[in-house]
Design a protein around this motif. Structure first.
Motif, PDB file in Angstrom:
ATOM      1  N   PHE A   1       0.848  -1.180   0.000  1.00 43.15           N
ATOM      2  CA  PHE A   1       0.000   0.000   0.000  1.00 43.15           C
ATOM      3  C   PHE A   1       0.891   1.239   0.000  1.00 43.15           C
ATOM      4  O   PHE A   1       1.736   1.390   0.884  1.00 43.15           O
ATOM      5  N   VAL A   2       0.714   2.109  -0.988  1.00 44.82           N
ATOM      6  CA  VAL A   2       1.468   3.354  -1.072  1.00 44.82           C
ATOM      7  C   VAL A   2       0.515   4.481  -0.695  1.00 44.82           C
ATOM      8  O   VAL A   2      -0.610   4.549  -1.204  1.00 44.82           O
ATOM      9  N   THR A   3       0.965   5.365   0.201  1.00 43.77           N
ATOM     10  CA  THR A   3       0.099   6.432   0.689  1.00 43.77           C
ATOM     11  C   THR A   3       0.450   7.777   0.046  1.00 43.77           C
ATOM     12  O   THR A   3       1.517   7.940  -0.545  1.00 43.77           O
ATOM     13  N   ASP A   4      -0.444   8.714   0.231  1.00 43.45           N
ATOM     14  CA  ASP A   4      -0.214  10.062  -0.283  1.00 43.45           C
ATOM     15  C   ASP A   4       0.857  10.805   0.504  1.00 43.45           C
ATOM     16  O   ASP A   4       1.255  11.910   0.133  1.00 43.45           O
ATOM     17  N   GLU A   5       1.356  10.218   1.579  1.00 40.67           N
ATOM     18  CA  GLU A   5       2.488  10.782   2.324  1.00 40.67           C
ATOM     19  C   GLU A   5       3.802  10.104   1.919  1.00 40.67           C
ATOM     20  O   GLU A   5       4.837  10.327   2.535  1.00 40.67           O
ATOM     21  N   GLY A   6       3.733   9.229   0.897  1.00 42.70           N
ATOM     22  CA  GLY A   6       4.935   8.578   0.387  1.00 42.70           C
ATOM     23  C   GLY A   6       5.354   7.334   1.154  1.00 42.70           C
ATOM     24  O   GLY A   6       6.425   6.786   0.896  1.00 42.70           O
ATOM     25  N   ARG A   7       4.517   6.857   2.056  1.00 43.11           N
ATOM     26  CA  ARG A   7       4.865   5.628   2.786  1.00 43.11           C
ATOM     27  C   ARG A   7       4.530   4.407   1.942  1.00 43.11           C
ATOM     28  O   ARG A   7       3.565   4.394   1.200  1.00 43.11           O
ATOM     29  N   PHE A   8       5.355   3.374   2.090  1.00 40.33           N
ATOM     30  CA  PHE A   8       5.218   2.100   1.386  1.00 40.33           C
ATOM     31  C   PHE A   8       5.001   1.034   2.446  1.00 40.33           C
ATOM     32  O   PHE A   8       5.916   0.711   3.200  1.00 40.33           O
ATOM     33  N   LEU A   9       3.784   0.503   2.545  1.00 41.32           N
ATOM     34  CA  LEU A   9       3.410  -0.460   3.582  1.00 41.32           C
ATOM     35  C   LEU A   9       3.272  -1.827   2.931  1.00 41.32           C
ATOM     36  O   LEU A   9       2.373  -2.052   2.122  1.00 41.32           O
ATOM     37  N   SER A  10       4.160  -2.756   3.270  1.00 39.37           N
ATOM     38  CA  SER A  10       4.261  -4.015   2.540  1.00 39.37           C
ATOM     39  C   SER A  10       3.905  -5.208   3.417  1.00 39.37           C
ATOM     40  O   SER A  10       4.316  -5.286   4.576  1.00 39.37           O
ATOM     41  N   PHE A  11       3.147  -6.154   2.824  1.00 36.55           N
ATOM     42  CA  PHE A  11       2.759  -7.397   3.487  1.00 36.55           C
ATOM     43  C   PHE A  11       2.997  -8.559   2.537  1.00 36.55           C
ATOM     44  O   PHE A  11       2.593  -8.500   1.379  1.00 36.55           O
ATOM     45  N   GLY A  12       3.620  -9.642   3.011  1.00 37.79           N
ATOM     46  CA  GLY A  12       3.741 -10.867   2.232  1.00 37.79           C
ATOM     47  C   GLY A  12       5.036 -11.005   1.476  1.00 37.79           C
ATOM     48  O   GLY A  12       5.965 -10.212   1.624  1.00 37.79           O
ATOM     49  N   LYS A  13       5.096 -12.085   0.669  1.00 34.50           N
ATOM     50  CA  LYS A  13       6.275 -12.437  -0.125  1.00 34.50           C
ATOM     51  C   LYS A  13       6.021 -12.112  -1.590  1.00 34.50           C
ATOM     52  O   LYS A  13       4.966 -12.429  -2.127  1.00 34.50           O
ATOM     53  N   ASP A  14       7.013 -11.537  -2.254  1.00 30.40           N
ATOM     54  CA  ASP A  14       6.849 -11.055  -3.619  1.00 30.40           C
ATOM     55  C   ASP A  14       7.136 -12.151  -4.645  1.00 30.40           C
ATOM     56  O   ASP A  14       8.255 -12.297  -5.123  1.00 30.40           O
ATOM     57  N   THR A  15       6.115 -12.948  -4.984  1.00 28.44           N
ATOM     58  CA  THR A  15       6.223 -13.973  -6.022  1.00 28.44           C
ATOM     59  C   THR A  15       4.930 -13.993  -6.818  1.00 28.44           C
ATOM     60  O   THR A  15       3.885 -13.599  -6.314  1.00 28.44           O
ATOM     61  N   GLY A  16       4.975 -14.463  -8.052  1.00 23.25           N
ATOM     62  CA  GLY A  16       3.764 -14.585  -8.846  1.00 23.25           C
ATOM     63  C   GLY A  16       3.613 -13.467  -9.861  1.00 23.25           C
ATOM     64  O   GLY A  16       4.568 -12.784 -10.230  1.00 23.25           O
ATOM     65  N   ILE A  17       2.386 -13.264 -10.309  1.00 14.52           N
ATOM     66  CA  ILE A  17       2.043 -12.246 -11.301  1.00 14.52           C
ATOM     67  C   ILE A  17       1.965 -10.896 -10.590  1.00 14.52           C
ATOM     68  O   ILE A  17       1.335 -10.762  -9.547  1.00 14.52           O
ATOM     69  N   MET A  18       2.605  -9.907 -11.158  1.00 17.38           N
ATOM     70  CA  MET A  18       2.607  -8.574 -10.544  1.00 17.38           C
ATOM     71  C   MET A  18       1.241  -7.907 -10.723  1.00 17.38           C
ATOM     72  O   MET A  18       0.587  -8.066 -11.746  1.00 17.38           O
ATOM     73  N   LEU A  19       0.832  -7.150  -9.717  1.00 11.13           N
ATOM     74  CA  LEU A  19      -0.363  -6.331  -9.826  1.00 11.13           C
ATOM     75  C   LEU A  19       0.013  -4.894  -9.492  1.00 11.13           C
ATOM     76  O   LEU A  19       0.900  -4.643  -8.672  1.00 11.13           O
ATOM     77  N   TYR A  20      -0.653  -3.964 -10.154  1.00 11.07           N
ATOM     78  CA  TYR A  20      -0.437  -2.541  -9.894  1.00 11.07           C
ATOM     79  C   TYR A  20      -1.780  -1.863 -10.092  1.00 11.07           C
ATOM     80  O   TYR A  20      -2.294  -1.798 -11.212  1.00 11.07           O
ATOM     81  N   ALA A  21      -2.377  -1.403  -9.012  1.00 13.74           N
ATOM     82  CA  ALA A  21      -3.714  -0.833  -9.065  1.00 13.74           C
ATOM     83  C   ALA A  21      -3.690   0.622  -8.620  1.00 13.74           C
ATOM     84  O   ALA A  21      -3.151   0.945  -7.560  1.00 13.74           O
ATOM     85  N   VAL A  22      -4.276   1.465  -9.449  1.00  9.81           N
ATOM     86  CA  VAL A  22      -4.418   2.884  -9.142  1.00  9.81           C
ATOM     87  C   VAL A  22      -5.841   3.301  -9.508  1.00  9.81           C
ATOM     88  O   VAL A  22      -6.484   2.674 -10.338  1.00  9.81           O
ATOM     89  N   PRO A  23      -6.331   4.364  -8.908  1.00 11.20           N
ATOM     90  CA  PRO A  23      -7.665   4.843  -9.285  1.00 11.20           C
ATOM     91  C   PRO A  23      -7.662   5.410 -10.707  1.00 11.20           C
ATOM     92  O   PRO A  23      -6.638   5.885 -11.193  1.00 11.20           O
ATOM     93  N   LEU A  24      -8.811   5.355 -11.359  1.00 13.39           N
ATOM     94  CA  LEU A  24      -8.936   5.918 -12.705  1.00 13.39           C
ATOM     95  C   LEU A  24      -9.039   7.440 -12.694  1.00 13.39           C
ATOM     96  O   LEU A  24      -8.740   8.076 -13.698  1.00 13.39           O
ATOM     97  N   HIS A  25      -9.474   8.003 -11.589  1.00 15.10           N
ATOM     98  CA  HIS A  25      -9.749   9.433 -11.532  1.00 15.10           C
ATOM     99  C   HIS A  25      -8.800  10.126 -10.561  1.00 15.10           C
ATOM    100  O   HIS A  25      -8.437   9.560  -9.523  1.00 15.10           O
ATOM    101  N   PRO A  26      -8.385  11.353 -10.881  1.00 10.35           N
ATOM    102  CA  PRO A  26      -7.447  12.071 -10.011  1.00 10.35           C
ATOM    103  C   PRO A  26      -8.064  12.399  -8.660  1.00 10.35           C
ATOM    104  O   PRO A  26      -9.284  12.526  -8.534  1.00 10.35           O
ATOM    105  N   ASN A  27      -7.204  12.527  -7.682  1.00 10.71           N
ATOM    106  CA  ASN A  27      -7.600  12.932  -6.327  1.00 10.71           C
ATOM    107  C   ASN A  27      -8.577  11.971  -5.674  1.00 10.71           C
ATOM    108  O   ASN A  27      -9.411  12.372  -4.868  1.00 10.71           O
ATOM    109  N   THR A  28      -8.501  10.682  -6.050  1.00 14.92           N
ATOM    110  CA  THR A  28      -9.312   9.669  -5.380  1.00 14.92           C
ATOM    111  C   THR A  28      -8.385   8.696  -4.670  1.00 14.92           C
ATOM    112  O   THR A  28      -7.197   8.602  -4.975  1.00 14.92           O
ATOM    113  N   VAL A  29      -8.944   7.994  -3.681  1.00 13.01           N
ATOM    114  CA  VAL A  29      -8.160   7.140  -2.788  1.00 13.01           C
ATOM    115  C   VAL A  29      -8.852   5.794  -2.615  1.00 13.01           C
ATOM    116  O   VAL A  29     -10.017   5.632  -2.979  1.00 13.01           O
ATOM    117  N   LEU A  30      -8.136   4.835  -2.030  1.00 14.22           N
ATOM    118  CA  LEU A  30      -8.739   3.541  -1.720  1.00 14.22           C
ATOM    119  C   LEU A  30      -9.807   3.740  -0.649  1.00 14.22           C
ATOM    120  O   LEU A  30      -9.530   4.260   0.428  1.00 14.22           O
TER     121      LEU A  30
END
Length: 164
Positions: free
Chosen positions: A110-139
């Motif tokens: 999870f990447v935050t609007d304060e620039g923090r990178f919060l990571s859980f788990g082991k990095d293997t498999g198919i990569m995913l990268y999800a961002v909102p379609l619209h500006p100034n929106t959040v999870l």
């Protein structure tokens, strides 16, 4: 006269609905999708995401729990593995989710609007990268199916709640 006022109200209402509809988007579903469905859609009304708990083992994201405002969602997933917990700063929001998956989510970052990178788990498999379609929106909330593991994850994006 009343006809014009009514027509004006209907147009304003339709415009507001169109604006709201263009602010929300969805990313996912990442994983195989088997298991009991869960959704945190109602909990987004409690406030923004303020904390995330993730249970991980050597291979998968096992379980998940998210705090909306001051209210924790029900825990979903299995009970084996290490439970990790991260709190967001007041006013901080998740703006990017990355990670990996195969049949099940393996890593969530999870990447935050304060620039923090919060990571859980082991990095293997198919990569995913999800961002909102619209500006100034959040999870805003998470959904998916879960059983012994969180078997897939969906991410819902929208405006930061105004009343917070």
């Amino acid at each position: 006269m009343w006809t014009f006022m009514l027509l004006g109200l209907l147009c304003a209402s339709a415009s507001a609905s169109a604006i709201q509809a263009r602010s929300s988007s969805y990313s996912g579903e990442y994983g195989c999708g088997r298991g009991e469905p869960f959704s945190h859609s109602g909990l987004q009304l409690e406030g923004p995401i303020t904390a995330i708990r993730v249970r991980v083992n050597s291979f998968n994201i096992v379980g998940l729990q998210v705090r909306y405002g001051q209210v924790w969602s029900d825990y979903v997933g299995g009970k084996l593995g290490d439970l990790e917990e991260i709190f967001l700063h007041p006013g901080e929001s998740v703006i990017v989710v990355s990670g990996s998956y195969s049949n099940y989510p393996k890593t969530l970052n999870f990447v935050t609007d304060e620039g923090r990178f919060l990571s859980f788990g082991k990095d293997t498999g198919i990569m995913l990268y999800a961002v909102p379609l619209h500006p100034n929106t959040v999870l805003r909330f998470i959904n998916g199916p879960a059983g012994l593991f969180v078997t897939a994850i969906g991410l819902h994006w929208d405006n930061y709640p105004r009343n917070c």
